[in-house]
Design an enzyme around this catalytic site. Structure first.
Site, PDB file in Angstrom:
ATOM      1  N   GLY A   1       4.921 -10.354   4.197  1.00 35.42           N
ATOM      2  CA  GLY A   1       5.664 -10.266   5.453  1.00 35.42           C
ATOM      3  C   GLY A   1       4.856 -10.840   6.611  1.00 35.42           C
TER       4      GLY A   1
ATOM      5  N   HIS B   1       9.101   0.838   3.229  1.00 35.25           N
ATOM      6  CA  HIS B   1      10.218   0.871   4.171  1.00 35.25           C
ATOM      7  C   HIS B   1      11.081  -0.382   3.962  1.00 35.25           C
ATOM      8  CE1 HIS B   1       7.781  -2.034   6.283  1.00 35.25           C
ATOM      9  NE2 HIS B   1       6.791  -1.158   6.421  1.00 35.25           N
TER      10      HIS B   1
ATOM     11  N   GLN C   1     -10.168  -2.414   2.666  1.00 33.13           N
ATOM     12  CA  GLN C   1      -9.684  -3.075   3.876  1.00 33.13           C
ATOM     13  C   GLN C   1      -9.568  -2.144   5.072  1.00 33.13           C
ATOM     14  OE1 GLN C   1      -5.835  -4.065   1.807  1.00 33.13           O
ATOM     15  NE2 GLN C   1      -4.978  -3.824   3.848  1.00 33.13           N
TER      16      GLN C   1
ATOM     17  N   HIS D   1       9.376  -3.782   3.332  1.00 35.84           N
ATOM     18  CA  HIS D   1       8.943  -4.038   1.948  1.00 35.84           C
ATOM     19  C   HIS D   1      10.150  -4.348   1.061  1.00 35.84           C
ATOM     20  CE1 HIS D   1       5.670  -1.139   3.273  1.00 35.84           C
ATOM     21  NE2 HIS D   1       4.964  -2.172   2.874  1.00 35.84           N
TER      22      HIS D   1
ATOM     23  N   MET E   1       0.843  -1.199   0.000  1.00 37.37           N
ATOM     24  CA  MET E   1       0.000   0.000   0.000  1.00 37.37           C
ATOM     25  C   MET E   1       0.882   1.253   0.000  1.00 37.37           C
ATOM     26  SD  MET E   1      -3.377  -0.995   2.125  1.00 37.37           S
ATOM     27  CE  MET E   1      -2.691  -0.742   3.722  1.00 37.37           C
ATOM     28  N   GLY E   2       2.145   1.084  -0.382  1.00 35.03           N
ATOM     29  CA  GLY E   2       3.034   2.236  -0.491  1.00 35.03           C
ATOM     30  C   GLY E   2       3.616   2.652   0.845  1.00 35.03           C
TER      31      GLY E   2
HETATM   32  O1  PAF Z   1      -0.113  -5.710   3.695  1.00 38.35           O
HETATM   33  C1  PAF Z   1      -0.553  -4.801   2.960  1.00 38.35           C
HETATM   34  O2  PAF Z   1       0.102  -3.769   2.737  1.00 38.35           O
HETATM   35  C2  PAF Z   1      -1.932  -4.950   2.377  1.00 38.35           C
HETATM   36  O3  PAF Z   1      -2.799  -5.577   3.246  1.00 38.35           O
HETATM   37  C3  PAF Z   1      -1.930  -5.637   0.985  1.00 38.35           C
HETATM   38  C4  PAF Z   1      -1.444  -7.073   1.098  1.00 38.35           C
HETATM   39  C5  PAF Z   1      -1.042  -4.872   0.037  1.00 38.35           C
HETATM   40  C6  PAF Z   1      -3.343  -5.664   0.410  1.00 38.35           C
HETATM   41  O4  PAF Z   1      -3.835  -4.386   0.206  1.00 38.35           O
END
Ligand code: PAF
Length: 298
Positions: free
Chosen positions: A157, A36, A63, A39, A32-33
């Protein structure tokens, strides 16, 4: 090789399908950007294990059960692109909800109920209870992202432990992709990296490592031979009792056999899980109690 940046899922899908048709393996990292080092560890691992890596950046409104959390979620696309390129990403893509689900938006701008995906049993209890609808939103977008990218392997993760269960079950039900679960990356003081850490004041940042400290104390009790979930949980709760954090849950579960409620009897493997609010910022973390570090399969 320069990284490609595409701003809609259909262009991303074309690129991914072409790569796969040409016989290349494709690693995928969903984000979701506000990226860090956590990721980046996923991107680097995907780059090491696949010919190419696709990364999605999409702040998925489906979500977020709390609209305030969605509004304040950090967004920094330019910086994200540079980071992904530096970590070996081949293609990064974004898109709007409408572009991900063409023709499936309801009047209120959300998604038609029939398009939502059942997240399965990993969504039961704890996060699922405190964030109603959250895992249905996760399962819905992840399924769509898998359709768009059709990856060989997808990397997630373990910080989001229940999300890992939901994604693993989703991929298992579909027969693909291979889901690779990766260890949580932490600050020196144990705080799990999270995009939301950017929102912590200095005072709350100083308090936040208490979560990991309490989890480690619980792991020490496991290492002394304690196997009862209720006693391990009491230790976890105790470790947070005098903290300023507002604990939503501090719980112990069997890491291989997920249950909504606390398991009874002697555990063979276990995970401690915590969600707590540091002021306005909600933090989650977990620790596999039977592991010295590293990761097992969940
Ligand atoms: O973990 C996340 O950042 C989010 O839940 C994901 C897996 C990108 C789904 O939107």
């Amino acid at each position: 090789m320069d990284m490609l940046h595409l701003d809609n899922p259909s262009a991303a899908s074309e690129w991914c399908v072409l790569q796969r048709e040409q016989g290349r393996s494709l690693g995928f990292v969903a984000t979701m950007g506000a990226l860090h080092s956590g990721h980046m560890s996923l991107v680097r691992r995907a780059a090491a294990e696949n010919d190419l890596v696709a990364v999605s950046v999409f702040v998925n409104p489906l979500q977020f059960n709390d609209p305030g959390d969605l509004d304040s979620y950090p967004r920094q696309l330019e910086g994200d692109c540079a980071l992904v390129a530096g970590a070996g990403g081949s293609m990064l893509f974004t898109g709007s909800l409408e572009e991900f689900f063409p023709g499936k938006l309801a009047q209120d701008g959300g998604l038609e109920a029939s398009a939502m995906v059942d997240p399965g049993s990993g969504a039961e209890g704890l996060e699922g209870e405190f964030r109603p609808g959250h895992f249905a939103g996760v399962a819905t977008i992840v399924k769509r992202l898998f359709e768009v990218t059709q990856p060989t392997r997808a990397y997630f993760g373990l910080k989001d432990f229940q999300q890992c269960l939901v994604v693993r079950d989703l991929a298992f039900a579909q027969g693909k992709p291979e889901v690779v679960l990766c260890p949580t990356v932490r600050e020196q003081d144990g705080l799990a990296l999270s995009s939301r850490n950017l929102l912590l004041s200095d005072e709350w940042r100083a308090e936040a490592p208490r979560i990991q400290q309490a989890l480690r104390a619980t792991r020490a009790l496991w290492q002394q031979g304690q196997r009862e979930a209720s006693i391990l949980r009491a230790c976890l709760v105790e470790g947070l009792a005098d903290s300023a954090l507002e604990v939503e849950y501090a719980a112990v579960r069997d890491s291989l056999n997920w249950t909504r409620d606390e398991p009874e009897g002697s555990l063979v493997q276990a995970v401690g899980l915590v969600a707590a609010k540091a002021g306005e910022v909600r933090l989650i973390d977990n620790l596999l109690l039977h592991m010295d570090g590293g990761v097992d399969s969940v």
